[in-house]
Design a protein around this motif. Structure first.
Motif, PDB file in Angstrom:
ATOM      1  N   ALA A 295       0.858  -1.190   0.000  1.00 44.22           N
ATOM      2  CA  ALA A 295       0.000   0.000   0.000  1.00 44.22           C
ATOM      3  C   ALA A 295       0.885   1.228   0.000  1.00 44.22           C
ATOM      4  O   ALA A 295       2.029   1.174   0.472  1.00 44.22           O
ATOM      5  CB  ALA A 295      -0.891   0.013   1.240  1.00 44.22           C
ATOM      6  N   ASN A 296       0.352   2.342  -0.549  1.00 41.40           N
ATOM      7  CA  ASN A 296       1.138   3.572  -0.477  1.00 41.40           C
ATOM      8  C   ASN A 296       1.176   4.059   0.978  1.00 41.40           C
ATOM      9  O   ASN A 296       0.462   3.542   1.841  1.00 41.40           O
ATOM     10  CB  ASN A 296       0.639   4.623  -1.473  1.00 41.40           C
ATOM     11  CG  ASN A 296      -0.791   5.072  -1.212  1.00 41.40           C
ATOM     12  OD1 ASN A 296      -1.241   5.126  -0.077  1.00 41.40           O
ATOM     13  ND2 ASN A 296      -1.498   5.411  -2.289  1.00 41.40           N
ATOM     14  N   HIS A 297       2.002   5.039   1.227  1.00 43.27           N
ATOM     15  CA  HIS A 297       2.243   5.455   2.607  1.00 43.27           C
ATOM     16  C   HIS A 297       0.964   5.938   3.292  1.00 43.27           C
ATOM     17  O   HIS A 297       0.720   5.625   4.456  1.00 43.27           O
ATOM     18  CB  HIS A 297       3.317   6.548   2.600  1.00 43.27           C
ATOM     19  CG  HIS A 297       3.824   6.885   3.955  1.00 43.27           C
ATOM     20  ND1 HIS A 297       3.401   7.997   4.638  1.00 43.27           N
ATOM     21  CD2 HIS A 297       4.697   6.251   4.764  1.00 43.27           C
ATOM     22  CE1 HIS A 297       4.022   8.034   5.810  1.00 43.27           C
ATOM     23  NE2 HIS A 297       4.817   6.987   5.913  1.00 43.27           N
ATOM     24  N   THR A 298       0.132   6.671   2.555  1.00 44.92           N
ATOM     25  CA  THR A 298      -1.117   7.195   3.136  1.00 44.92           C
ATOM     26  C   THR A 298      -2.016   6.062   3.605  1.00 44.92           C
ATOM     27  O   THR A 298      -2.540   6.078   4.712  1.00 44.92           O
ATOM     28  CB  THR A 298      -1.859   8.039   2.077  1.00 44.92           C
ATOM     29  OG1 THR A 298      -0.970   9.052   1.634  1.00 44.92           O
ATOM     30  CG2 THR A 298      -3.119   8.659   2.635  1.00 44.92           C
ATOM     31  N   ILE A 299      -2.184   5.064   2.748  1.00 43.09           N
ATOM     32  CA  ILE A 299      -3.062   3.937   3.097  1.00 43.09           C
ATOM     33  C   ILE A 299      -2.455   3.129   4.244  1.00 43.09           C
ATOM     34  O   ILE A 299      -3.155   2.689   5.160  1.00 43.09           O
ATOM     35  CB  ILE A 299      -3.289   3.035   1.855  1.00 43.09           C
ATOM     36  CG1 ILE A 299      -3.985   3.841   0.745  1.00 43.09           C
ATOM     37  CG2 ILE A 299      -4.075   1.787   2.221  1.00 43.09           C
ATOM     38  CD1 ILE A 299      -5.411   4.220   1.030  1.00 43.09           C
ATOM     39  N   ALA A 300      -1.131   2.943   4.205  1.00 41.95           N
ATOM     40  CA  ALA A 300      -0.466   2.190   5.276  1.00 41.95           C
ATOM     41  C   ALA A 300      -0.694   2.877   6.624  1.00 41.95           C
ATOM     42  O   ALA A 300      -1.083   2.247   7.605  1.00 41.95           O
ATOM     43  CB  ALA A 300       1.030   2.057   4.982  1.00 41.95           C
TER      44      ALA A 300
ATOM     45  N   CYS B 221       6.429   8.617  -1.338  1.00 43.81           N
ATOM     46  CA  CYS B 221       5.267   8.221  -0.528  1.00 43.81           C
ATOM     47  C   CYS B 221       4.166   7.570  -1.363  1.00 43.81           C
ATOM     48  O   CYS B 221       3.289   6.888  -0.836  1.00 43.81           O
ATOM     49  CB  CYS B 221       4.700   9.436   0.206  1.00 43.81           C
ATOM     50  SG  CYS B 221       5.904  10.297   1.223  1.00 43.81           S
ATOM     51  N   MET B 222       4.180   7.809  -2.664  1.00 44.10           N
ATOM     52  CA  MET B 222       3.119   7.254  -3.509  1.00 44.10           C
ATOM     53  C   MET B 222       3.387   5.806  -3.889  1.00 44.10           C
ATOM     54  O   MET B 222       2.503   5.126  -4.400  1.00 44.10           O
ATOM     55  CB  MET B 222       2.965   8.095  -4.768  1.00 44.10           C
ATOM     56  CG  MET B 222       2.305   9.432  -4.463  1.00 44.10           C
ATOM     57  SD  MET B 222       1.816  10.291  -5.935  1.00 44.10           S
ATOM     58  CE  MET B 222       2.879  11.696  -5.894  1.00 44.10           C
ATOM     59  N   GLU B 223       4.608   5.300  -3.634  1.00 47.54           N
ATOM     60  CA  GLU B 223       4.890   3.906  -3.962  1.00 47.54           C
ATOM     61  C   GLU B 223       4.189   2.984  -2.975  1.00 47.54           C
ATOM     62  O   GLU B 223       3.887   3.376  -1.855  1.00 47.54           O
ATOM     63  CB  GLU B 223       6.388   3.656  -3.901  1.00 47.54           C
ATOM     64  CG  GLU B 223       7.110   4.218  -5.110  1.00 47.54           C
ATOM     65  CD  GLU B 223       8.478   3.591  -5.232  1.00 47.54           C
ATOM     66  OE1 GLU B 223       8.540   2.437  -5.701  1.00 47.54           O
ATOM     67  OE2 GLU B 223       9.447   4.252  -4.834  1.00 47.54           O
TER      68      GLU B 223
HETATM   69  C1  LIG Z   1      -2.852   5.851  -2.255  1.00 47.66           C
HETATM   70  O1  LIG Z   1      -3.643   4.760  -2.661  1.00 47.66           O
HETATM   71  C2  LIG Z   1      -5.031   5.023  -2.671  1.00 47.66           C
HETATM   72  C3  LIG Z   1      -5.765   3.723  -2.941  1.00 47.66           C
HETATM   73  O2  LIG Z   1      -5.168   3.007  -3.985  1.00 47.66           O
HETATM   74  C4  LIG Z   1      -5.332   6.114  -3.683  1.00 47.66           C
HETATM   75  O3  LIG Z   1      -6.711   6.419  -3.667  1.00 47.66           O
HETATM   76  C5  LIG Z   1      -4.543   7.357  -3.306  1.00 47.66           C
HETATM   77  O4  LIG Z   1      -4.720   8.361  -4.290  1.00 47.66           O
HETATM   78  C6  LIG Z   1      -3.063   7.040  -3.182  1.00 47.66           C
HETATM   79  N1  LIG Z   1      -2.401   8.227  -2.643  1.00 47.66           N
HETATM   80  C7  LIG Z   1      -1.228   8.626  -3.096  1.00 47.66           C
HETATM   81  C8  LIG Z   1      -0.667   9.864  -2.479  1.00 47.66           C
HETATM   82  O5  LIG Z   1      -0.606   8.011  -3.935  1.00 47.66           O
END
Ligand SMILES: *[C@@H]1O[C@H](CO)[C@@H](O)[C@H](O)[C@H]1NC(C)=O
Ligand SMILES: *[C@@H]1O[C@H](CO)[C@@H](O)[C@H](O)[C@H]1NC(C)=O
Ligand SMILES: *[C@@H]1O[C@H](CO)[C@@H](O)[C@H](O)[C@H]1NC(C)=O
Length: 415
Positions: free
Chosen positions: A41-46, A140-142
């Protein structure tokens, strides 16, 4: 000698009877509670997943912790995991642990050449090859697997057990009614002493639809809270003071006027749902000890200082409240597990020529949340990020040197 041996046996027995546990199905590893999430998961979701348990991404603050997490995830064939460190610059003092109690000056295991916020503000723990066990900045988007962390606790019969305290959820009562009800449970209205505890309490209500709950503090000023359980004020999340009364409530939802997890004041007689708290172990029904000592408030000055600002703070156009004569860009950020809520309470700019562009990230490459473009003076415009940064780019293309006074905005860290 015999005495010493007995003493030793006694202490050992006490420790053995001290039943350290982890809640929520977390694993007890090296006296920490960890749980591996293998789906990348990306950092935000984690961060959001960890916050949902009242925790954070894992933090290693000693070499022993650092090795332990490696051993914990080693057998899963994973080559990197997100960790609870977020950098706003390239110095160890500019990389903060998620629990909001310090920077990586305390301990770090960055790979040579790191920290380097240029390759990303988020930090992962590498697990393969020569970098195994080292920390590296990543975008952070990875998406990577991750490990969440909760404080350990000790067993007790209560449903909500966190960091050696039991919490009890209750139906609506006034402040004094609530405190009496808590006392009948050998507890007090909840006092809150860290960002982690604050987050944990909001997580208890994640399935419930209340807007606010009452917490056990009375604010006598903007920066002074007295807790009903007599504990010292060592943490505050008070956002506004003096509306309606002095008893504290905590918002459970973010709206234009309130941030989830922030505290507000309210009339003490208002009925509200509330939380009681007591230490784990034998209930202690003794009285209320004496009141606390004073903490410091901080706010950035309302001038244009281009660069990174850590929440909470105030930003304003250059020369505010006088006429602006230049552009200015601001990076607003907070701890990795939080979001930024930015509220403009004054905007008076040259329409169409001097827009305030607000990005959902830390540069103009991030998605544009809004381009604020108005000539209206006072008002209220609020924007909340999805991750832990907002980039504000105030452009100045009009060349106007009089008439326009610009803007003033406050920003807060929200869950
Ligand atoms: C993180 O992942 C979520 C779900 O896949 C997505 O909606 C969100 O835009 C992503 N955020 C970033 C900063 O990449
Ligand atoms: C048992 O655990 C509690 C809570 O962490 C601690 O305060 C106490 O000192 C421990 N008992 C002994 C005998 O060490
Ligand atoms: C900017 O807004 C904040 C919050 O409303 C306020 O406290 C502050 O006084 C304002 N600054 C100026 C210079 O008006």
């Amino acid at each position: 000698m015999k005495f010493i041996i007995y003493l030793f046996l006694f202490i050992t027995a006490c420790y053995a009877s001290n039943n350290t546990i982890c809640t929520n199905g977390f694993d007890l590893i090296n006296n920490k509670c960890w749980k591996l999430f293998q789906t990348p998961a990306n950092h935000t979701i984690a961060e959001r997943t960890c916050t949902g348990y009242g925790g954070t991404l894992f933090m290693a603050k000693t070499a022993i912790d650092n090795r332990a997490v490696g051993n914990y995830v080693n057998s899963f064939g994973i080559d990197r995991i997100w960790m609870g460190v977020f950098c706003i610059g390239n110095a160890k003092s500019q990389c903060y642990f998620d629990d909001q109690v310090g920077s990586t000056v305390i301990y770090d295991n960055f790979a040579p050449g790191f920290p380097n916020a240029g390759t990303g503000r988020c930090v992962y723990y590498a697990l393969s090859g020569s970098t195994s066990g080292l920390w590296i900045n990543g975008d952070c988007m990875e998406s990577f697997p991750y490990v969440c962390e909760l404080p350990t606790t000790h067993s007790d019969y209560c449903d909500y057990n966190f960091n050696d305290h039991c919490y009890f959820l209750n139906d609506e009562l006034s402040f004094s009614g609530a405190q009496l009800q808590c006392q009948s449970l050998c507890s007090n209205l909840v006092s809150i002493h860290s960002a982690e505890e604050n987050r944990y309490i909001t997580s208890l209500y994640s399935q419930l639809s209340y807007d606010f709950i009452r917490i056990g503090g009375i604010a006598s000023s903007n920066d002074f809270v007295v807790w009903a359980d007599g504990s010292v004020m060592d943490y505050s999340n008070l956002e506004t003071f003096g509306t309606g009364g002095n008893c504290l409530k905590m918002a459970l939802k973010s709206t234009d006027y309130h941030s989830r997890g922030s505290w507000y004041t309210d009339d003490c007689s208002t009925l509200a749902h509330f939380v009681c708290k007591r230490p784990i172990g034998v209930p202690d029904c003794s009285g209320t000890p004496p009141p606390p000592t004073v903490p410091p408030p901080t706010m950035a000055p309302p001038t244009c200082t281009s660069g990174v600002h850590v929440a909470p703070g105030v930003i304003s156009s250059p020369n505010y409240p006088n006429y602006y004569r230049s552009a200015c860009a601001y990076t607003l950020t907070t701890y990795g597990s939080n979001k930024i809520r930015l509220t403009f309470n004054y905007v008076y700019t040259y329409p169409n020529y001097d827009p305030i562009d607000i990005y959902d990230g830390d540069s103009t490459d991030a998605p544009l949340l809004y381009s604020l473009n108005r000539q209206s003076g006072g008002g209220y415009w609020t924007y909340t990020s999805t991750g832990n940064s907002i980039y504000v780019n105030f452009r100045y293309t009009s060349g106007q040197t009089s008439t326009y006074t610009g803007f003033n905005a406050t920003f807060y860290s929200v869950f």
